[in-house]
Motif scaffolding. Structure first.
Motif, mmCIF file in Angstrom:
data_model
loop_
_atom_site.group_PDB
_atom_site.id
_atom_site.type_symbol
_atom_site.label_atom_id
_atom_site.label_comp_id
_atom_site.label_asym_id
_atom_site.label_seq_id
_atom_site.Cartn_x
_atom_site.Cartn_y
_atom_site.Cartn_z
ATOM 1 N N ILE A 143 41.772 33.071 43.789
ATOM 2 C CA ILE A 143 41.853 33.293 42.270
ATOM 3 C C ILE A 143 41.562 31.741 41.818
ATOM 4 C CG2 ILE A 143 42.775 33.929 40.074
ATOM 5 C CD1 ILE A 143 43.951 36.153 41.152
ATOM 6 N N THR A 162 36.926 42.851 32.016
ATOM 7 C CA THR A 162 36.882 42.657 33.419
ATOM 8 C C THR A 162 35.721 43.426 34.124
ATOM 9 O OG1 THR A 162 39.354 42.942 32.997
ATOM 10 C CG2 THR A 162 38.472 43.129 35.404
ATOM 11 N N SER A 174 33.863 43.903 38.027
ATOM 12 C CA SER A 174 34.112 43.488 39.308
ATOM 13 C C SER A 174 33.119 44.153 40.271
ATOM 14 C CB SER A 174 35.463 44.115 39.806
ATOM 15 O OG SER A 174 35.648 43.944 41.028
ATOM 16 N N THR A 195 35.852 39.755 41.330
ATOM 17 C CA THR A 195 36.212 40.065 40.064
ATOM 18 C C THR A 195 36.340 39.101 39.054
ATOM 19 O OG1 THR A 195 37.595 41.827 41.111
ATOM 20 C CG2 THR A 195 38.131 41.509 38.834
ATOM 21 N N ILE A 241 39.494 34.343 34.386
ATOM 22 C CA ILE A 241 39.939 34.475 36.122
ATOM 23 C C ILE A 241 38.989 34.911 36.945
ATOM 24 C CG2 ILE A 241 41.441 35.958 37.311
ATOM 25 C CD1 ILE A 241 43.647 35.532 35.120
ATOM 26 N N GLN A 297 38.116 36.068 40.862
ATOM 27 C CA GLN A 297 38.681 36.319 42.143
ATOM 28 C C GLN A 297 37.589 36.662 43.224
ATOM 29 O OE1 GLN A 297 42.472 38.820 42.575
ATOM 30 N NE2 GLN A 297 40.727 40.346 43.575
ATOM 31 N N LYS A 354 42.445 36.444 49.821
ATOM 32 C CA LYS A 354 41.762 36.335 48.239
ATOM 33 C C LYS A 354 42.076 34.960 47.939
ATOM 34 C CE LYS A 354 44.610 38.615 44.979
ATOM 35 N NZ LYS A 354 45.013 39.647 44.129
ATOM 36 N N ASP A 370 44.335 44.052 41.432
ATOM 37 C CA ASP A 370 45.667 43.165 41.125
ATOM 38 C C ASP A 370 45.324 41.744 41.066
ATOM 39 O OD1 ASP A 370 48.248 42.041 40.966
ATOM 40 O OD2 ASP A 370 48.749 42.350 42.998
ATOM 41 N N LEU A 371 45.539 41.146 39.757
ATOM 42 C CA LEU A 371 45.196 39.750 39.271
ATOM 43 C C LEU A 371 46.440 38.875 39.346
ATOM 44 C CD1 LEU A 371 41.917 40.449 37.110
ATOM 45 C CD2 LEU A 371 42.004 39.701 39.404
ATOM 46 N N GLN A 403 37.579 38.291 35.056
ATOM 47 C CA GLN A 403 38.179 38.433 33.913
ATOM 48 C C GLN A 403 38.002 37.457 32.692
ATOM 49 O OE1 GLN A 403 42.842 39.278 33.430
ATOM 50 N NE2 GLN A 403 41.809 41.272 33.838
#
Lengths: 372, 372
Positions: free
Chosen positions: B229, B45, B47, B52, B236, B238, B227, B123-124, B54
């Protein structure tokens, strides 16, 4: 002035002379390219007062000369126009005294020009002191030495490359006083005078760019007191010289030797490259090489970031521990040809020498860095 | 934490997540990449608090998980190390609590790391509001709209791309108030809620870079209040959203029309390109297009430099004279696919519309510039 010319021929000539144009030149007319059309040739000239480049296009199938004349045109625009025009041939003619029209079937540009009388007089008469060598050798010589010059204007002679000629031997050296590159070339003809000149590194860099890589002819080097002219193909390249005495770099090369290590150049380069990852932000890039019991180790560390250790088995029973700049080592390695490089160690606080295994013509030298 | 991983797999994952690293980040730990090794996967990860990214590497032939654990490591160094290490597999393990050892047969790096407890909680969790479309369509949509956003922070909503979804229609628009790009995509499944979000242009640019060009699967777009994603392959992505109301860009598109001109896209692009040579230093780059008696002319002039006239025969009996920015026209033309473009003229002081001849999904619009 009126002529019709093959686009590719004009574009190549403009590309070559435009290397002498400087965007920060304070003399406005030097942002222009001088066009001179004679009965038998078109001559293009550009200069920034430091270097002058001239390209001559002789009358042949590539150019149809309708009537002669001359003009100075902004280099930047004419280059961009010729690059982007479509079609095989381009027509160019003067009109209204100092305007130039550039046209093809569907495109027509007119540019404001300047009378060539306002362009500085630049003497490009060729000296009778001339040395000739293959273009490929000159190009190679520049590549193998020019990188080692100094950027520090405080010692101006070191910002240039020194060329010495004595009889049939041409020696070219560059140093920033922490490293040295020395290249020797055997000339095919002997030269009667002793030559010892310093050519600015930046100018040699521009010459390098326009030296063709696929041309197997010779370049003539015309030697003067305060300048040098390189003539090749249809191009004349003039550079000023740096005045002053170049240090005797041969004194830097040790006569004694501890031992030689022959090693795969690419593998060694990659080891040094990895060993410098953790300190490649800093100027010094210090790494340490150690040879012990047939094992070569390269280490480097940064308290803040971490450390690295690289290993390679070598056929060498000698021991040494020496620190140096990874940047300098990688630059020197990248200029050597061939698969194998010979490293010569003289002592732990003495220079390291690098040579191609099969060729003695280039010697590179790196000073060690004391780490204690 | 101890594992062995295929170099190329780790390098690709690191390359992807590192797009979220910002060199100018003021929170030091955000220059790190978080490694989390579980029994069944490695999760990386990164950011910058704005985006962000991942990447998840599932347990398979590419990774051998020996024991689990976690650490945060400086992104810059780990990426450089993995890129330059030789060999097919790389071993990584924690030691001394917060140090990480990265090694192959002949290379060994140890890096200082940081406890993941110090890494911000991000928080994803995936939203149930999800829209799915082919990766290739999303990639194309970004390419065709993102260039038209504004750089001016004064009107912050225009620095993003607006995505509206209503049932099966996704509309994506970008404008800097002088031009507009509007792309429509028909979704395969209908979406129950109305979506109207603004994604920062810079973030979409980073997403574009990591969207694979050879992957024919789908990307899932998870929609939240503040947001979005994007999930595709093992990645992932975001991004925060820009809050505010996006202008109704459809009002900009004229309903009336004077005439259409179908023209070869490449030829027209080259004409505009040449016509802008003499004023490509300036911000406005104004050129004038004229159609008269089946002849299209583009002209431009600068008192100081000169002038240019480009001609092309066209099959069009209408007349018009309109001026616009050559830069905007070239950018819009370069985003359109296909050999032919349809220009729609509405009036001399009205916008010009551009469309691909065979495809209505993208509309580009350029406002004219008054020259008198």
């Amino acid at each position: 002035m009126k002529f019709k010319i093959k686009k590719n021929v004009l574009l190549e000539a403009l590309n070559n002379v435009s290397k002498a144009l400087s965007s920060k030149n304070i003399i406005p007319i030097l942002s222009g390219i001088k066009f001179e059309l004679f009965d038998d040739k078109l001559v293009l000239t550009a200069s920034d007062n430091d270097i002058t480049i001239q390209s001559i296009i002789k009358k042949d199938d590539n150019i149809e000369i309708i009537n002669t004349g001359s003009i100075v045109v902004k280099g930047k625009y004419i280059l961009d126009i010729i690059r982007k025009l479509e079609g095989k041939f381009i027509n160019i003619e003067l009109f209204d005294d100092y305007k130039i029209m550039i046209y093809t079937e569907n495109s027509e540009f007119s540019l404001n020009g300047i009378d060539i009388k306002e362009y500085p007089q630049i003497d490009l008469t060729l000296s009778s002191d001339v040395v000739s060598l293959p273009v490929s050798e000159l190009k190679n010589m520049i590549a193998q030495t020019n990188y080692a010059t100094s950027m520090d204007e405080a010692r101006i002679v070191l910002t240039g490359v020194n060329i010495k000629i004595d009889n049939k031997l041409l020696e070219c050296s560059a140093t920033d006083s922490y490293r040295l590159a020395l290249k020797k070339i055997n000339l095919s003809d002997s030269f009667e005078k002793i030559v010892d000149i310093i050519i600015p590194s930046k100018n040699l860099g521009e010459l390098f760019k326009i030296l063709p890589s696929d041309f197997d002819g010779n370049v003539n080097m015309y030697i003067y007191n305060n300048k040098v002219i390189f003539g090749f193909e249809n191009i004349i390249f003039q550079s000023r010289l740096i005045s002053g005495n170049y240090p005797n770099t041969k004194n830097l090369i040790p006569n004694d030797i501890l031992f030689n290590l022959k090693i795969n150049r690419n593998d060694f380069y990659n080891m040094v490259d990895r060993a410098s990852i953790l300190n490649n932000d800093k100027d010094n890039n210090i790494i340490t090489l150690e040879i012990n019991d047939n094992l070569l180790k390269i280490t480097s560390m940064s308290l803040e970031i971490g450390k690295v250790e690289e290993k390679m088995s070598v056929n060498c029973s000698e021991n040494i521990k020496i620190s140096f700049s990874s940047k300098y080592m990688m630059e020197a390695l990248s200029k050597i040809k061939g698969d194998e490089v010979v490293l010569t160690f003289v002592g732990e606080i003495r220079p390291i020498l690098l040579k191609e295994a099969e060729d003695d013509s280039l010697i590179s030298l790196i000073l060690p860095i004391r780490t204690y």
